[in-house]
Design an enzyme around this catalytic site. Structure first.
Site, PDB file in Angstrom:
ATOM      1  N   ASN A 239       4.517  -2.608   0.722  1.00  0.00           N
ATOM      2  CA  ASN A 239       3.264  -2.804   1.448  1.00  0.00           C
ATOM      3  C   ASN A 239       3.479  -2.336   2.880  1.00  0.00           C
ATOM      4  O   ASN A 239       4.061  -3.050   3.700  1.00  0.00           O
ATOM      5  CB  ASN A 239       2.845  -4.276   1.417  1.00  0.00           C
ATOM      6  CG  ASN A 239       1.571  -4.526   2.200  1.00  0.00           C
ATOM      7  OD1 ASN A 239       0.831  -3.598   2.518  1.00  0.00           O
ATOM      8  ND2 ASN A 239       1.317  -5.782   2.514  1.00  0.00           N
TER       9      ASN A 239
ATOM     10  N   LYS B  21       1.284  -1.951   5.137  1.00  0.00           N
ATOM     11  CA  LYS B  21       0.306  -2.526   6.067  1.00  0.00           C
ATOM     12  C   LYS B  21      -0.286  -1.397   6.922  1.00  0.00           C
ATOM     13  O   LYS B  21      -0.474  -0.292   6.415  1.00  0.00           O
ATOM     14  CB  LYS B  21       0.948  -3.651   6.882  1.00  0.00           C
ATOM     15  CG  LYS B  21       1.618  -4.696   5.966  1.00  0.00           C
ATOM     16  CD  LYS B  21       2.125  -5.898   6.704  1.00  0.00           C
ATOM     17  CE  LYS B  21       2.797  -6.862   5.729  1.00  0.00           C
ATOM     18  NZ  LYS B  21       3.236  -8.117   6.381  1.00  0.00           N
TER      19      LYS B  21
ATOM     20  N   HIS C  29      -3.895 -10.855   0.080  1.00  0.00           N
ATOM     21  CA  HIS C  29      -2.695 -10.962   0.915  1.00  0.00           C
ATOM     22  C   HIS C  29      -2.917 -12.015   1.999  1.00  0.00           C
ATOM     23  O   HIS C  29      -4.044 -12.203   2.477  1.00  0.00           O
ATOM     24  CB  HIS C  29      -2.369  -9.605   1.540  1.00  0.00           C
ATOM     25  CG  HIS C  29      -1.048  -9.558   2.230  1.00  0.00           C
ATOM     26  ND1 HIS C  29      -0.862 -10.025   3.512  1.00  0.00           N
ATOM     27  CD2 HIS C  29       0.163  -9.101   1.818  1.00  0.00           C
ATOM     28  CE1 HIS C  29       0.403  -9.865   3.858  1.00  0.00           C
ATOM     29  NE2 HIS C  29       1.052  -9.311   2.850  1.00  0.00           N
TER      30      HIS C  29
ATOM     31  N   GLU D  28      -2.405 -12.043   5.059  1.00  0.00           N
ATOM     32  CA  GLU D  28      -3.039 -11.546   6.286  1.00  0.00           C
ATOM     33  C   GLU D  28      -4.541 -11.374   6.100  1.00  0.00           C
ATOM     34  O   GLU D  28      -5.315 -11.553   7.048  1.00  0.00           O
ATOM     35  CB  GLU D  28      -2.372 -10.231   6.713  1.00  0.00           C
ATOM     36  CG  GLU D  28      -0.963 -10.456   7.222  1.00  0.00           C
ATOM     37  CD  GLU D  28      -0.093  -9.210   7.217  1.00  0.00           C
ATOM     38  OE1 GLU D  28       1.073  -9.327   7.624  1.00  0.00           O
ATOM     39  OE2 GLU D  28      -0.563  -8.137   6.794  1.00  0.00           O
TER      40      GLU D  28
ATOM     41  N   GLU E 135       3.910 -15.331  -1.846  1.00  0.00           N
ATOM     42  CA  GLU E 135       4.316 -15.009  -0.481  1.00  0.00           C
ATOM     43  C   GLU E 135       4.070 -16.218   0.416  1.00  0.00           C
ATOM     44  O   GLU E 135       2.962 -16.415   0.910  1.00  0.00           O
ATOM     45  CB  GLU E 135       3.579 -13.777   0.038  1.00  0.00           C
ATOM     46  CG  GLU E 135       2.087 -13.742  -0.235  1.00  0.00           C
ATOM     47  CD  GLU E 135       1.353 -12.792   0.681  1.00  0.00           C
ATOM     48  OE1 GLU E 135       1.985 -11.885   1.242  1.00  0.00           O
ATOM     49  OE2 GLU E 135       0.142 -12.985   0.853  1.00  0.00           O
TER      50      GLU E 135
ATOM     51  N   GLY F 272       6.998 -11.890   7.719  1.00  0.00           N
ATOM     52  CA  GLY F 272       7.286 -11.276   9.000  1.00  0.00           C
ATOM     53  C   GLY F 272       8.049 -12.146   9.978  1.00  0.00           C
ATOM     54  O   GLY F 272       8.142 -11.817  11.161  1.00  0.00           O
TER      55      GLY F 272
ATOM     56  N   SER G 271       9.802 -11.553   3.916  1.00  0.00           N
ATOM     57  CA  SER G 271      11.017 -11.085   4.587  1.00  0.00           C
ATOM     58  C   SER G 271      12.103 -10.672   3.602  1.00  0.00           C
ATOM     59  O   SER G 271      13.297 -10.919   3.810  1.00  0.00           O
ATOM     60  CB  SER G 271      11.540 -12.166   5.549  1.00  0.00           C
ATOM     61  OG  SER G 271      10.600 -12.430   6.572  1.00  0.00           O
TER      62      SER G 271
END
Length: 248
Positions: free
Chosen positions: A11, A13, A92, A94, A163, A169, A208
């Protein structure tokens, strides 16, 4: 022996350029022998010109819940399929936290993906606060219920990605034992929707993941691959992760 073939998803992003496209493509094309399934999800603008090769497939990072119409800036599932995508990441963390995507909206996006012949990579996960309150399983069950409780037939055509938001991150990663515990719960939950399909659904870990921790994560019974963020932007690191998933 595990029957599910590992899947490693990159991914990118909102990162990357044409140089990275060719760098990653060239690195993956050079691989030979037994490989996991590899999926690259770059920014959608790169999909039409991304080199095609049997060693990997292409996916998108998001899609509209609408099939077509006056929705400025949106991209439909059909458009993604025509651009060369076989999969699409849905829900996701985010998208949920930064753009307010609800469970019901995520479910609508899964419906659009499947209608267009795309495989949804459905993301689920809990926040640090929810984990501290021991609500991990409750949150995951609610996120999965929103998609599959009324449409259990969708499960066989899906990939699930766990996730934990506290690991996205941050450099923090669930231990292999923690990941296995949650993945085992997810598989049990999936069996409530479709007991026949659940054993074959691939459940990925995202949070991560890097070349140093991927092998120990992939060694877990119910960890069937990874959704890789930052490490997927480095061709050498991403190839190492992919190779560590060959194991079985």
């Amino acid at each position: 022996m595990r029957q599910r073939k590992p899947l490693v998803v990159a991914n990118w992003k909102m990162n990357g350029d044409q140089h990275l496209v060719h760098q990653v493509s060239d690195s993956l094309v050079a691989l030979s022998g037994a490989l996991p399934d590899i999926l690259i999800c770059p920014p959608v603008i790169f999909l039409p010109n991304f080199p095609k090769h049997p060693n990997y497939r292409l996916g998108a990072q998001n899609l509209s819940e609408q099939p077509a119409g006056a929705f400025t800036g949106e991209i439909s599932a059909v458009m993604l399929a025509q651009a060369g995508a076989s999969h699409v990441i849905v829900g996701h963390s985010e998208r949920r936290t930064l753009y307010g995507e609800t469970n019901s909206l995520v479910a609508a996006k899964v419906a659009q993906a499947l209608a267009a012949g795309l495989t949804p990579v459905l993301c689920v996960g809990e926040t640090a606060a929810q984990r501290a309150e021991e609500k991990t399983f409750q949150v995951l069950a609610e996120q999965l219920d929103a998609v599959y409780s009324a449409q259990p037939q969708w499960l066989a055509a899906s990939v699930i990605a766990y996730e934990p938001l506290w690991a996205i991150g941050t450099g923090n990663t669930a231990t292999p034992a923690q990941a296995q515990q949650v993945h085992a719960f997810i598989r049990q939950q999936l069996a409530r929707y479709d007991a026949a399909a659940a054993p074959d659904v691939r459940i990925l870990y995202g949070g991560s993941v890097n070349a140093g921790n991927s092998a120990s994560l992939f060694a877990q019974t119910d960890v069937d691959g990874a959704l890789v963020g930052g490490a997927s932007l480095n061709a050498t690191d991403f190839v190492a992760i992919c190779l560590s998933a060959k194991g079985e």
